[in-house]
Design an enzyme around this catalytic site. Structure first.
Site, short mmCIF file in Angstrom:
data_model
loop_
_atom_site.label_atom_id
_atom_site.label_comp_id
_atom_site.label_asym_id
_atom_site.label_seq_id
_atom_site.Cartn_x
_atom_site.Cartn_y
_atom_site.Cartn_z
N ARG A 34 0.82 -1.21 0.00
CA ARG A 34 0.00 0.00 0.00
C ARG A 34 0.86 1.26 0.00
NH1 ARG A 34 -5.12 -1.63 3.96
NH2 ARG A 34 -6.18 -2.91 2.38
N LYS A 196 -16.67 -16.51 5.29
CA LYS A 196 -18.11 -16.35 5.53
C LYS A 196 -18.88 -15.91 4.28
CE LYS A 196 -17.54 -15.05 10.40
NZ LYS A 196 -17.81 -13.98 11.40
N GLY A 348 -7.69 -8.21 0.92
CA GLY A 348 -6.39 -8.33 1.56
C GLY A 348 -5.80 -9.72 1.52
N GLY A 371 -12.59 -3.85 1.63
CA GLY A 371 -14.00 -3.52 1.76
C GLY A 371 -14.49 -2.59 0.67
#
Length: 389
Positions: A34, A196, A348, A371
């Site tokens: 990043r 999930k 990520g 996200g």
């Protein structure tokens, strides 16, 4: 979206929101992807005669200073990458000391503010904090795509108070990910993994109507397998989403590809005993830890001929070397599709996986936003991007 070329930055102090939320072990940066991604925007501003004031968050501090979340190690690494000193301003971003330090900067100088989430008003988009941050610069650039889905002071709040534009990284991200939504070239294959279903349900629902195949691995696969009546042992799953999984399988069963075999372990450990079993028949005291060899071959075969590929989420517990084979196989399969395939890696864990596999330079785009990438692909508007209009 306003671009850097439309913003007057000559001899200006330019406040730049970057994403330096990097993994740290003590004060050692584990992955500087990043930081490196921010360099083109910083260099363009410096070449244009600006002084550059960088701000970012790191981790999840509880509304005050916490040494483990200080950005000081980032300033040191950024200085190495830029090949010039980076002034680290240790006072709170809203403080008079910080204002004085930024006003003293000369064209060509670079400064990094302390973690903006040490400010209690940051995540509330507090008007007073917006005003304080706006005083630090003459113009504002948003280059933190990884935070663009947050309506925070340092992302969208300050943008309304200064001339503003999106940075080079933000523009690249929005362009790259938008290609996955608008008229993506077919065949179009999406690979979704991770733990999930709930984390990625909206992406799954938004993309399934447009893709040709969706390969589902990782922990979320076991929710789908259980919804079909399979025995999944102790594998991670979400009972609250069984009905939704059945609904998706009923509507899009011809597109959804699930693993047929699983590398199971008798404990959640790299030292676990392992065995390959059918995904729908995992022994009671065992849990699925990775897709099995047959599934690796099937997923690789399903990718052949794809013109557009999006991959988000590992195929197993790839942090344990014993259970990284499936994720590495997918990384290689995507990379092997070659330059004629538009391939995007997002999230990520997926970025870590592609970097660890050594295939990162063989895909079209690696997204820095976890996200934010997902929310864009859910069809949502991102507050930071909207603020750059």
């Amino acid at each position: 979206m306003q671009t850097l070329d439309q913003l007057n930055t000559q001899n200006k102090r330019v406040l730049v929101r970057v994403d330096y939320n990097v993994p740290l072990k003590g004060d050692v940066i584990q992955d500087d992807t990043r930081i490196q991604a921010s360099l083109p925007t910083i260099q363009k501003l410096l070449d244009g005669g600006s002084s550059v004031i960088l701000m970012s968050h790191l981790g999840r501090p509880k509304g005050g200073y916490e040494a483990k979340y200080s950005l000081k190690p980032v300033a040191a690494r950024l200085s190495e990458l830029l090949g010039k000193p980076v002034k680290f301003i240790e006072s709170l971003p809203s403080s008079p000391e910080t204002l004085a330090a930024t006003q003293a900067l000369q064209p060509g100088d670079v400064a990094l503010l302390e973690n903006v989430r040490f400010e209690q008003g940051e995540e509330k988009n507090d008007a007073a904090l917006n005003d304080a941050l706006a005083k630090l610069g003459d113009a504002f650039v948003l280059d933190a795509f990884g935070s663009a889905h947050r309506a925070h002071s340092s992302v969208s709040g300050v943008a309304g108070l200064l001339p503003h534009a999106g940075g080079l990284l933000l523009g690249q991200e929005v362009t790259a990910l938008s290609k996955l939504l608008d008229g993506a070239e077919k065949p179009y294959v999406v690979i979704i993994g991770g733990a999930k279903v709930s984390d990625k349900l909206l992406v799954i629902e938004n993309l399934l109507p447009t893709v040709d195949r969706m390969l589902i691995g990782g922990g979320m696969a076991y929710t789908f397998v259980k919804a079909q009546g399979g025995k999944i042992g102790k594998s991670i799953h979400e009972d609250d989403f069984l009905d939704k999984a059945r609904e998706l399988l009923g509507k899009y069963g011809d597109k959804i590809v699930l693993p047929t075999d699983t590398l199971a372990g008798d404990a959640f450990s790299n030292d676990a005993n392992t065995r390959v079993v059918p995904t729908a028949d995992i022994p009671d005291d065992w849990e699925g830890m990775d897709i099995g060899p047959d599934s690796q071959k099937a997923f690789t075969a399903a990718l052949q001929g794809a013109k557009t590929v999006f991959w988000n989420g590992p195929m197993g517990v790839f942090e344990f070397e014993k259970f990284a084979s499936g994720t590495n196989a997918i990384a290689k399969a995507v990379a092997d599709l070659g330059p004629d395939t538009y391939s995007v890696i997002g999230g990520g864990d997926s970025v870590s996986a592609i970097n660890k596999s050594g295939q990162a330079d063989r895909v079209s785009h690696i997204s820095t936003g976890g996200g934010a990438s997902l929310e864009l692909l859910e069809g949502k508007k991102l507050p930071g991007v909207e603020a750059m209009a």
